[in-house]
Design a protein around this motif. Sequence first.
Motif, PDB file in Angstrom:
ATOM      1  N   ILE A 140       0.844  -1.202   0.000  1.00 23.36           N
ATOM      2  CA  ILE A 140       0.000   0.000   0.000  1.00 23.36           C
ATOM      3  C   ILE A 140       0.877   1.249   0.000  1.00 23.36           C
ATOM      4  O   ILE A 140       0.658   2.178  -0.783  1.00 23.36           O
ATOM      5  N   TRP A 141       1.880   1.279   0.868  1.00 18.74           N
ATOM      6  CA  TRP A 141       2.768   2.440   0.952  1.00 18.74           C
ATOM      7  C   TRP A 141       3.469   2.673  -0.380  1.00 18.74           C
ATOM      8  O   TRP A 141       3.527   3.790  -0.877  1.00 18.74           O
ATOM      9  N   LEU A 142       3.988   1.614  -0.950  1.00 15.40           N
ATOM     10  CA  LEU A 142       4.715   1.736  -2.209  1.00 15.40           C
ATOM     11  C   LEU A 142       3.800   2.234  -3.334  1.00 15.40           C
ATOM     12  O   LEU A 142       4.193   3.090  -4.127  1.00 15.40           O
ATOM     13  N   THR A 143       2.584   1.739  -3.384  1.00 12.76           N
ATOM     14  CA  THR A 143       1.636   2.168  -4.411  1.00 12.76           C
ATOM     15  C   THR A 143       1.289   3.652  -4.271  1.00 12.76           C
ATOM     16  O   THR A 143       1.351   4.408  -5.252  1.00 12.76           O
ATOM     17  N   VAL A 144       0.949   4.059  -3.058  1.00 16.23           N
ATOM     18  CA  VAL A 144       0.566   5.458  -2.834  1.00 16.23           C
ATOM     19  C   VAL A 144       1.755   6.389  -3.076  1.00 16.23           C
ATOM     20  O   VAL A 144       1.627   7.430  -3.733  1.00 16.23           O
ATOM     21  N   TRP A 145       2.910   6.030  -2.556  1.00 25.81           N
ATOM     22  CA  TRP A 145       4.107   6.886  -2.701  1.00 25.81           C
ATOM     23  C   TRP A 145       4.509   7.010  -4.168  1.00 25.81           C
ATOM     24  O   TRP A 145       4.854   8.080  -4.638  1.00 25.81           O
ATOM     25  N   THR A 146       4.484   5.895  -4.896  1.00 26.68           N
ATOM     26  CA  THR A 146       4.834   5.920  -6.314  1.00 26.68           C
ATOM     27  C   THR A 146       3.844   6.781  -7.095  1.00 26.68           C
ATOM     28  O   THR A 146       4.253   7.577  -7.947  1.00 26.68           O
ATOM     29  N   ALA A 147       2.553   6.626  -6.797  1.00 34.17           N
ATOM     30  CA  ALA A 147       1.546   7.451  -7.472  1.00 34.17           C
ATOM     31  C   ALA A 147       1.800   8.930  -7.185  1.00 34.17           C
ATOM     32  O   ALA A 147       1.721   9.765  -8.093  1.00 34.17           O
ATOM     33  N   PHE A 148       2.122   9.263  -5.935  1.00 35.85           N
ATOM     34  CA  PHE A 148       2.430  10.652  -5.580  1.00 35.85           C
ATOM     35  C   PHE A 148       3.617  11.153  -6.392  1.00 35.85           C
ATOM     36  O   PHE A 148       3.568  12.245  -6.963  1.00 35.85           O
ATOM     37  N   CYS A 149       4.678  10.367  -6.445  1.00 32.81           N
ATOM     38  CA  CYS A 149       5.873  10.789  -7.197  1.00 32.81           C
ATOM     39  C   CYS A 149       5.571  10.989  -8.675  1.00 32.81           C
ATOM     40  O   CYS A 149       6.033  11.953  -9.284  1.00 32.81           O
ATOM     41  N   ILE A 150       4.796  10.085  -9.242  1.00 36.54           N
ATOM     42  CA  ILE A 150       4.470  10.197 -10.667  1.00 36.54           C
ATOM     43  C   ILE A 150       3.634  11.443 -10.934  1.00 36.54           C
ATOM     44  O   ILE A 150       3.928  12.227 -11.840  1.00 36.54           O
ATOM     45  N   VAL A 151       2.585  11.625 -10.141  1.00 35.13           N
ATOM     46  CA  VAL A 151       1.679  12.756 -10.379  1.00 35.13           C
ATOM     47  C   VAL A 151       2.376  14.089 -10.148  1.00 35.13           C
ATOM     48  O   VAL A 151       2.303  14.990 -10.984  1.00 35.13           O
ATOM     49  N   PHE A 152       3.056  14.227  -9.021  1.00 27.89           N
ATOM     50  CA  PHE A 152       3.568  15.541  -8.665  1.00 27.89           C
ATOM     51  C   PHE A 152       4.952  15.871  -9.220  1.00 27.89           C
ATOM     52  O   PHE A 152       5.316  17.031  -9.291  1.00 27.89           O
TER      53      PHE A 152
END
Length: 190
Positions: free
Chosen positions: A45-57
């Motif tokens: 879960i952490w990896l998915t959310v963090w990766t999505a944050f990095c990609i988007v922002f």
Amino acid sequence: MPPPEPIAIPRPVPPGFILAAAGPDAIVIHHRRTGMGCMNAFLLIWLTVWTAFCIVFFWIKPESIHWESGSPPPPWAAAVFWAFDIVVGLIAIYTFFCRKSFRIDRDRLVIETRLLGLRWTRTLARAALRRFVQIKDGGEGEDSFPSWALRAEGERNTPLLARQPYACSQWLGQTLARWSGGEYVPAPPP
């Protein structure tokens, strides 16, 4: 040369361990990490959310992030966020795909670690092993995932298992202590 002594394996064998004969006086104990489902779910879960944050922002909409001064973040800020993502990703890869084998021969313990096609071994002489120590390595303070490690002590200290359920490190520690004639030092039970 005297005939080999039988290797005493405590029963029942806990989940995650598979025993295999390796000749008349050797046995291989294969280990696959088990029992840390909550930690595994947290990592994913952490990896998915963090990766999505990095990609988007930092990739899709870098203009949406601004420092208090109003300027966009410098490139090193994105690098720091991506570095955390990579570190957690490597931990997840190790957690999900690492396999260990412990080959118990007449006079040595061979520890083989395999991870995604990579393989490395360490050999410990039976005569050099004094004791096997179980250590609580998780579940204290802010760490909410209780876990235990196992370390071989002798001429040098060698970690054997980490972040495992109590029964796994206990069983392997008792098994290796019986084989080596050394001492097993348990951690307080949960």
